[in-house]
Design an enzyme around this catalytic site. Structure first.
Site, mmCIF file in Angstrom:
data_model
loop_
_atom_site.group_PDB
_atom_site.id
_atom_site.type_symbol
_atom_site.label_atom_id
_atom_site.label_comp_id
_atom_site.label_asym_id
_atom_site.label_seq_id
_atom_site.Cartn_x
_atom_site.Cartn_y
_atom_site.Cartn_z
ATOM 1 N N GLY A 32 -3.544 -9.977 -8.563
ATOM 2 C CA GLY A 32 -4.936 -10.360 -8.381
ATOM 3 C C GLY A 32 -5.292 -11.608 -9.192
ATOM 4 O O GLY A 32 -4.416 -12.281 -9.742
ATOM 5 N N THR A 34 -7.598 -11.834 -11.884
ATOM 6 C CA THR A 34 -7.911 -11.694 -13.316
ATOM 7 C C THR A 34 -6.636 -11.630 -14.146
ATOM 8 O O THR A 34 -6.538 -12.211 -15.226
ATOM 9 C CB THR A 34 -8.770 -10.439 -13.562
ATOM 10 O OG1 THR A 34 -9.881 -10.460 -12.669
ATOM 11 C CG2 THR A 34 -9.259 -10.365 -14.995
ATOM 12 N N GLY A 93 -5.651 -5.592 -12.840
ATOM 13 C CA GLY A 93 -7.063 -5.678 -12.459
ATOM 14 C C GLY A 93 -7.508 -4.410 -11.744
ATOM 15 O O GLY A 93 -6.757 -3.442 -11.642
ATOM 16 N N ALA A 94 -8.725 -4.447 -11.259
ATOM 17 C CA ALA A 94 -9.240 -3.324 -10.464
ATOM 18 C C ALA A 94 -10.364 -3.854 -9.581
ATOM 19 O O ALA A 94 -10.980 -4.871 -9.875
ATOM 20 C CB ALA A 94 -9.756 -2.205 -11.362
ATOM 21 N N GLY A 106 -6.341 -2.157 -4.904
ATOM 22 C CA GLY A 106 -5.742 -2.399 -3.595
ATOM 23 C C GLY A 106 -6.447 -3.483 -2.797
ATOM 24 O O GLY A 106 -6.062 -3.791 -1.682
ATOM 25 N N GLY A 108 -6.202 -6.418 -3.252
ATOM 26 C CA GLY A 108 -5.197 -7.463 -3.050
ATOM 27 C C GLY A 108 -3.971 -6.968 -2.298
ATOM 28 O O GLY A 108 -2.988 -7.698 -2.134
ATOM 29 N N GLU A 114 1.577 -1.419 -7.834
ATOM 30 C CA GLU A 114 0.662 -1.327 -8.988
ATOM 31 C C GLU A 114 0.626 0.098 -9.519
ATOM 32 O O GLU A 114 0.691 0.342 -10.720
ATOM 33 C CB GLU A 114 -0.745 -1.772 -8.574
ATOM 34 C CG GLU A 114 -0.864 -3.265 -8.351
ATOM 35 C CD GLU A 114 -2.217 -3.662 -7.803
ATOM 36 O OE1 GLU A 114 -2.882 -2.835 -7.144
ATOM 37 O OE2 GLU A 114 -2.617 -4.821 -8.036
HETATM 38 O O1 DER Z 1 -5.593 -5.155 -5.636
HETATM 39 C C1 DER Z 1 -5.772 -4.894 -6.829
HETATM 40 O O2 DER Z 1 -5.944 -3.716 -7.269
HETATM 41 C C2 DER Z 1 -5.827 -6.057 -7.767
HETATM 42 O O3 DER Z 1 -5.683 -5.599 -9.066
HETATM 43 C C3 DER Z 1 -7.125 -6.830 -7.528
HETATM 44 O O4 DER Z 1 -7.974 -6.144 -6.657
HETATM 45 C C4 DER Z 1 -7.880 -7.125 -8.791
HETATM 46 O O5 DER Z 1 -8.996 -7.877 -8.425
HETATM 47 P P1 DER Z 1 -9.261 -9.333 -9.069
HETATM 48 O O6 DER Z 1 -8.584 -10.331 -8.204
HETATM 49 O O7 DER Z 1 -10.748 -9.428 -9.074
HETATM 50 O O8 DER Z 1 -8.662 -9.309 -10.460
#
Ligand code: DER
Length: 242
Positions: A32, A34, A93-94, A106, A108, A114
């Site tokens: 992702g 972050t 990330g989340a 998810g 991304g 993950e």
């Molecule tokens: O897909 C995920 O879980 C990634 O961690 C992503 O969704 C994190 O989001 P970000 O691009 O805002 O960090």
């Protein structure tokens, strides 16, 4: 931008406060936008004479193709989950974090690796910007649905079961357009379904219900997995949720 600064502040603070550079060696790197700043920070440890003796021992485990690139472009040593089935710490990330530190991930499309990585570590630190913090339930701020990785041949069956068995309001196969016509294909050669359940009061139950459906590989509901979450704000402040 202030949003990127918010992400960077959260990521740097999370690494500096949780990475025990003398003891931690096998480090999971998420996917992702972050976690880019987590890899950047780890790369700085490599270049800093104070830490480089330790940082040169780091082995970073990726959560997908993008994550692998982050590790390589920051000069970090790449390892595999097969070689290092147990990790010391993971940063990822989340998409949304609820009051019990339950996550939707998810967005991304990397949720399988993950979750494989985050559940193989003693500590899993979430790095996010302020938009990801939910006031109450999952499904409040993140309205794109729960990402679900499915075996391609089973996606119609899963769509059907989500609607008929789990009363899902709306479930769709994630498309690659406009970048690519047809569905998104994950790093594991599977499809992603985004399933809208509205506000999710009991994510631990929903996760199990979805996981039981034939064709489901993994869900984007990360239950009792995260240890802490760092949220960066536009003003540069960072909030910690434990
Ligand atoms: O897909 C995920 O879980 C990634 O961690 C992503 O969704 C994190 O989001 P970000 O691009 O805002 O960090």
């Amino acid at each position: 931008s202030t949003l990127e600064q918010a992400k960077r502040f959260a990521a740097y603070r999370a690494v500096d406060e949780n990475l025990d550079y003398q003891r931690h060696r096998v480090i999971g790197v998420g996917s992702g936008s972050t976690v880019i700043y987590v890899a950047e920070r780890l790369g700085q440890y490599l270049l800093d004479p104070k830490f480089s003796i330790y940082a040169s021992q780091f082995v970073c485990i990726p959560t997908g193709f993008q994550s692998k690139e982050l590790i390589l472009t920051n000069g970090l040593t790449l390892g595999s989950i097969e070689q290092f089935p147990t990790l010391d710490i993971v940063f990822d990330g989340a998409d949304e974090v609820d009051v019990n530190l339950q996550l939707i991930k998810g967005g991304g499309g990397c949720l399988f690796q993950e979750k494989l990585i985050s559940t193989s570590a003693a500590k899993f630190i979430v790095v996010a910007d302020y938009r990801k913090r939910s006031p109450k339930y999952l499904g409040t701020n993140w309205v794109k649905g729960v990402p679900i990785e499915v075996v391609p041949s089973g996606y119609i069956r899963v769509l059907h079961d989500l609607k008929t068995k789990l009363k899902c309001k709306n479930a769709i196969l994630r498309q690659g357009a406009p970048a690519k016509a047809g569905p998104v294909v994950t790093d594991n050669c599977n499809f992603i379904i985004d399933a809208d359940f509205g506000e999710i009061e009991h994510p631990e139950i929903l996760h199990q219900d979805i996981k039981m459906l034939v064709g489901v590989v993994e869900t984007g509901l990360f239950i009792d997995n995260a240890s802490k979450a760092y949220f960066g704000n536009p003003d540069g402040s960072v909030e910690l949720q434990v």
